[in-house]
Enzyme design. Sequence first.
Site, PDB file in Angstrom:
ATOM      1  N   ASN A  43     -10.161   9.248  -7.908  1.00 41.59           N
ATOM      2  CA  ASN A  43     -10.282   8.655  -6.587  1.00 41.59           C
ATOM      3  C   ASN A  43     -10.627   9.758  -5.593  1.00 41.59           C
ATOM      4  O   ASN A  43      -9.981  10.794  -5.555  1.00 41.59           O
ATOM      5  CB  ASN A  43      -8.967   7.969  -6.215  1.00 41.59           C
ATOM      6  CG  ASN A  43      -9.064   7.174  -4.942  1.00 41.59           C
ATOM      7  OD1 ASN A  43      -9.375   7.714  -3.885  1.00 41.59           O
ATOM      8  ND2 ASN A  43      -8.764   5.890  -5.031  1.00 41.59           N
ATOM      9  N   HIS A  54     -13.213   4.910  -5.897  1.00 37.19           N
ATOM     10  CA  HIS A  54     -11.942   4.883  -6.626  1.00 37.19           C
ATOM     11  C   HIS A  54     -12.106   5.647  -7.939  1.00 37.19           C
ATOM     12  O   HIS A  54     -13.226   6.012  -8.325  1.00 37.19           O
ATOM     13  CB  HIS A  54     -11.535   3.444  -6.900  1.00 37.19           C
ATOM     14  CG  HIS A  54     -11.062   2.726  -5.665  1.00 37.19           C
ATOM     15  ND1 HIS A  54     -10.430   1.507  -5.729  1.00 37.19           N
ATOM     16  CD2 HIS A  54     -11.106   3.038  -4.348  1.00 37.19           C
ATOM     17  CE1 HIS A  54     -10.110   1.102  -4.514  1.00 37.19           C
ATOM     18  NE2 HIS A  54     -10.523   2.018  -3.654  1.00 37.19           N
ATOM     19  N   GLU A  56     -11.879   4.652 -11.074  1.00 40.57           N
ATOM     20  CA  GLU A  56     -12.692   3.954 -12.068  1.00 40.57           C
ATOM     21  C   GLU A  56     -14.164   3.953 -11.681  1.00 40.57           C
ATOM     22  O   GLU A  56     -15.031   4.195 -12.522  1.00 40.57           O
ATOM     23  CB  GLU A  56     -12.199   2.510 -12.245  1.00 40.57           C
ATOM     24  CG  GLU A  56     -10.772   2.404 -12.747  1.00 40.57           C
ATOM     25  CD  GLU A  56      -9.717   2.359 -11.640  1.00 40.57           C
ATOM     26  OE1 GLU A  56      -8.588   1.963 -11.942  1.00 40.57           O
ATOM     27  OE2 GLU A  56     -10.021   2.712 -10.475  1.00 40.57           O
ATOM     28  N   SER A  79      -3.370   0.370 -12.655  1.00 36.69           N
ATOM     29  CA  SER A  79      -4.049  -0.901 -12.879  1.00 36.69           C
ATOM     30  C   SER A  79      -5.213  -1.057 -11.899  1.00 36.69           C
ATOM     31  O   SER A  79      -5.056  -0.807 -10.706  1.00 36.69           O
ATOM     32  CB  SER A  79      -3.057  -2.049 -12.721  1.00 36.69           C
ATOM     33  OG  SER A  79      -3.660  -3.258 -13.120  1.00 36.69           O
ATOM     34  N   CYS A  81      -7.933  -2.175  -9.216  1.00 32.66           N
ATOM     35  CA  CYS A  81      -8.002  -3.115  -8.097  1.00 32.66           C
ATOM     36  C   CYS A  81      -9.087  -4.150  -8.415  1.00 32.66           C
ATOM     37  O   CYS A  81      -9.794  -4.058  -9.420  1.00 32.66           O
ATOM     38  CB  CYS A  81      -8.316  -2.374  -6.802  1.00 32.66           C
ATOM     39  SG  CYS A  81     -10.005  -1.732  -6.735  1.00 32.66           S
ATOM     40  N   CYS A  84     -12.630  -2.558  -8.745  1.00 32.41           N
ATOM     41  CA  CYS A  84     -12.813  -1.853 -10.008  1.00 32.41           C
ATOM     42  C   CYS A  84     -12.832  -2.829 -11.182  1.00 32.41           C
ATOM     43  O   CYS A  84     -13.601  -2.658 -12.131  1.00 32.41           O
ATOM     44  CB  CYS A  84     -11.741  -0.791 -10.179  1.00 32.41           C
ATOM     45  SG  CYS A  84     -11.896   0.531  -8.946  1.00 32.41           S
ATOM     46  N   ASP A 144      -6.467   2.648   0.987  1.00 32.30           N
ATOM     47  CA  ASP A 144      -7.212   2.618  -0.261  1.00 32.30           C
ATOM     48  C   ASP A 144      -7.326   1.207  -0.813  1.00 32.30           C
ATOM     49  O   ASP A 144      -8.330   0.858  -1.418  1.00 32.30           O
ATOM     50  CB  ASP A 144      -6.549   3.542  -1.288  1.00 32.30           C
ATOM     51  CG  ASP A 144      -7.459   3.814  -2.465  1.00 32.30           C
ATOM     52  OD1 ASP A 144      -8.501   4.475  -2.251  1.00 32.30           O
ATOM     53  OD2 ASP A 144      -7.160   3.377  -3.574  1.00 32.30           O
TER      54      ASP A 144
END
Length: 149
Positions: A43, A54, A56, A79, A81, A84, A144
Amino acid sequence: MDQSDQHFLNRAIVQAIKSAGEGGVPVGAALAWRGTLVSEGHNQRQQKHVVTLHGETDCIMKAGLFGRWHETTLYTTLSPCMMCSGTIIQFGIPRVVIADAVNFGGNEEFLRARGVTVDIVNDATMIAFFKDWQGRNAEIWNGDIGIPS
Protein backbone atom coordinates in the site's frame (compact mmCIF):
# COMPACT_ATOMS: atom_id res chain seq x y z
CA MET A 1 -1.24 -24.14 3.86
CA ASP A 2 1.93 -25.64 2.45
CA GLN A 3 5.52 -24.34 2.50
CA SER A 4 5.12 -22.56 -0.82
CA ASP A 5 2.05 -20.70 0.47
CA GLN A 6 3.93 -19.71 3.62
CA HIS A 7 6.86 -18.46 1.55
CA PHE A 8 4.69 -16.16 -0.57
CA LEU A 9 2.64 -15.01 2.40
CA ASN A 10 5.91 -14.09 4.12
CA ARG A 11 6.84 -12.03 1.05
CA ALA A 12 3.53 -10.17 1.42
CA ILE A 13 4.20 -9.61 5.14
CA VAL A 14 7.62 -8.09 4.35
CA GLN A 15 5.85 -5.71 1.96
CA ALA A 16 3.35 -4.72 4.68
CA ILE A 17 6.16 -3.96 7.10
CA LYS A 18 7.92 -1.96 4.37
CA SER A 19 4.80 0.17 3.89
CA ALA A 20 4.50 0.80 7.63
CA GLY A 21 8.15 1.85 7.71
CA GLU A 22 7.42 4.38 4.97
CA GLY A 23 4.50 5.84 6.95
CA GLY A 24 1.87 4.00 4.93
CA VAL A 25 -0.89 1.50 5.57
CA PRO A 26 0.73 -1.86 6.35
CA VAL A 27 -0.82 -4.00 3.66
CA GLY A 28 1.37 -6.08 1.38
CA ALA A 29 0.74 -8.55 -1.40
CA ALA A 30 2.58 -11.09 -3.50
CA LEU A 31 1.47 -12.76 -6.74
CA ALA A 32 2.69 -16.27 -7.54
CA TRP A 33 2.43 -18.41 -10.63
CA ARG A 34 3.32 -22.12 -10.48
CA GLY A 35 5.55 -21.61 -7.46
CA THR A 36 7.33 -18.57 -8.91
CA LEU A 37 7.07 -15.01 -7.64
CA VAL A 38 5.58 -12.79 -10.34
CA SER A 39 5.40 -9.54 -8.38
CA GLU A 40 4.94 -8.04 -4.97
CA GLY A 41 3.70 -4.71 -3.76
CA HIS A 42 2.50 -2.69 -0.83
CA ASN A 43 0.00 0.00 0.00
CA GLN A 44 1.38 3.38 -1.03
CA ARG A 45 -1.70 5.57 -0.72
CA GLN A 46 -0.04 7.82 1.86
CA GLN A 47 3.38 7.78 0.30
CA LYS A 48 2.33 8.65 -3.27
CA HIS A 49 -1.02 10.34 -2.59
CA VAL A 50 -2.84 7.90 -4.88
CA VAL A 51 -6.06 6.59 -3.34
CA THR A 52 -6.16 3.43 -5.48
CA LEU A 53 -2.61 2.32 -4.68
CA HIS A 54 -3.44 -0.45 -2.22
CA GLY A 55 -1.16 -3.44 -1.62
CA GLU A 56 -3.05 -5.73 -3.98
CA THR A 57 -3.41 -3.17 -6.78
CA ASP A 58 0.27 -2.23 -6.50
CA CYS A 59 1.23 -5.89 -6.74
CA ILE A 60 -1.02 -6.51 -9.76
CA MET A 61 0.19 -3.33 -11.45
CA LYS A 62 3.80 -4.46 -11.01
CA ALA A 63 2.96 -7.75 -12.72
CA GLY A 64 2.50 -5.69 -15.87
CA LEU A 65 1.01 -7.56 -18.79
CA PHE A 66 1.68 -10.95 -17.20
CA GLY A 67 -1.47 -12.36 -18.75
CA ARG A 68 -1.72 -15.76 -17.05
CA TRP A 69 -3.83 -14.41 -14.21
CA HIS A 70 -6.08 -17.50 -14.24
CA GLU A 71 -3.11 -19.59 -13.03
CA THR A 72 -1.99 -17.36 -10.15
CA THR A 73 -2.48 -17.02 -6.43
CA LEU A 74 -2.56 -13.63 -4.74
CA TYR A 75 -1.25 -13.49 -1.17
CA THR A 76 -2.34 -10.51 0.90
CA THR A 77 -1.80 -9.48 4.50
CA LEU A 78 -5.29 -8.06 4.98
CA SER A 79 -8.62 -9.10 3.54
CA PRO A 80 -9.08 -7.23 0.25
CA CYS A 81 -11.34 -4.18 0.11
CA MET A 82 -14.08 -4.02 -2.52
CA MET A 83 -11.80 -2.21 -5.00
CA CYS A 84 -9.11 -4.85 -4.69
CA SER A 85 -11.69 -7.66 -4.76
CA GLY A 86 -13.06 -6.23 -7.99
CA THR A 87 -9.56 -6.17 -9.47
CA ILE A 88 -9.05 -9.82 -8.47
CA ILE A 89 -12.28 -10.76 -10.22
CA GLN A 90 -11.59 -8.52 -13.24
CA PHE A 91 -8.37 -10.39 -14.00
CA GLY A 92 -9.64 -13.85 -13.09
CA ILE A 93 -7.22 -14.54 -10.24
CA PRO A 94 -8.59 -17.86 -8.96
CA ARG A 95 -7.14 -18.00 -5.45
CA VAL A 96 -6.45 -15.53 -2.66
CA VAL A 97 -4.62 -16.31 0.59
CA ILE A 98 -5.32 -13.82 3.39
CA ALA A 99 -3.13 -13.40 6.48
CA ASP A 100 -5.65 -11.28 8.45
CA ALA A 101 -9.42 -11.26 8.05
CA VAL A 102 -9.97 -10.15 11.66
CA ASN A 103 -9.06 -6.45 11.50
CA PHE A 104 -10.82 -5.96 8.16
CA GLY A 105 -12.98 -8.29 6.16
CA GLY A 106 -16.31 -8.76 4.57
CA ASN A 107 -15.47 -9.34 0.92
CA GLU A 108 -14.51 -13.00 1.25
CA GLU A 109 -18.02 -14.20 0.35
CA PHE A 110 -18.16 -11.71 -2.54
CA LEU A 111 -15.01 -13.33 -3.93
CA ARG A 112 -16.20 -16.88 -3.27
CA ALA A 113 -19.55 -16.19 -4.95
CA ARG A 114 -17.58 -15.33 -8.09
CA GLY A 115 -15.52 -18.51 -8.08
CA VAL A 116 -12.43 -17.36 -6.20
CA THR A 117 -10.96 -19.79 -3.68
CA VAL A 118 -10.34 -17.82 -0.49
CA ASP A 119 -8.01 -19.25 2.14
CA ILE A 120 -7.89 -17.37 5.43
CA VAL A 121 -4.81 -17.98 7.56
CA ASN A 122 -5.46 -15.45 10.36
CA ASP A 123 -1.79 -15.18 11.26
CA ALA A 124 -1.66 -14.10 14.92
CA THR A 125 1.44 -11.95 14.49
CA MET A 126 0.03 -10.08 11.49
CA ILE A 127 -3.32 -9.58 13.26
CA ALA A 128 -1.61 -8.09 16.32
CA PHE A 129 0.70 -5.93 14.19
CA PHE A 130 -2.13 -4.47 12.14
CA LYS A 131 -4.40 -3.93 15.15
CA ASP A 132 -1.66 -1.99 16.90
CA TRP A 133 -0.95 0.08 13.78
CA GLN A 134 -4.66 0.71 13.20
CA GLY A 135 -5.12 1.94 16.77
CA ARG A 136 -2.30 4.44 16.38
CA ASN A 137 -3.26 5.55 12.86
CA ALA A 138 -7.06 5.67 12.73
CA GLU A 139 -7.18 8.74 10.49
CA ILE A 140 -4.84 7.22 7.89
CA TRP A 141 -6.73 3.92 8.00
CA ASN A 142 -10.14 5.57 7.66
CA GLY A 143 -8.92 7.50 4.62
CA ASP A 144 -7.61 4.33 3.05
CA ILE A 145 -10.97 2.57 3.19
CA GLY A 146 -12.97 5.65 2.25
CA ILE A 147 -14.39 6.78 5.57
CA PRO A 148 -14.66 10.59 5.54
CA SER A 149 -12.59 12.41 8.14
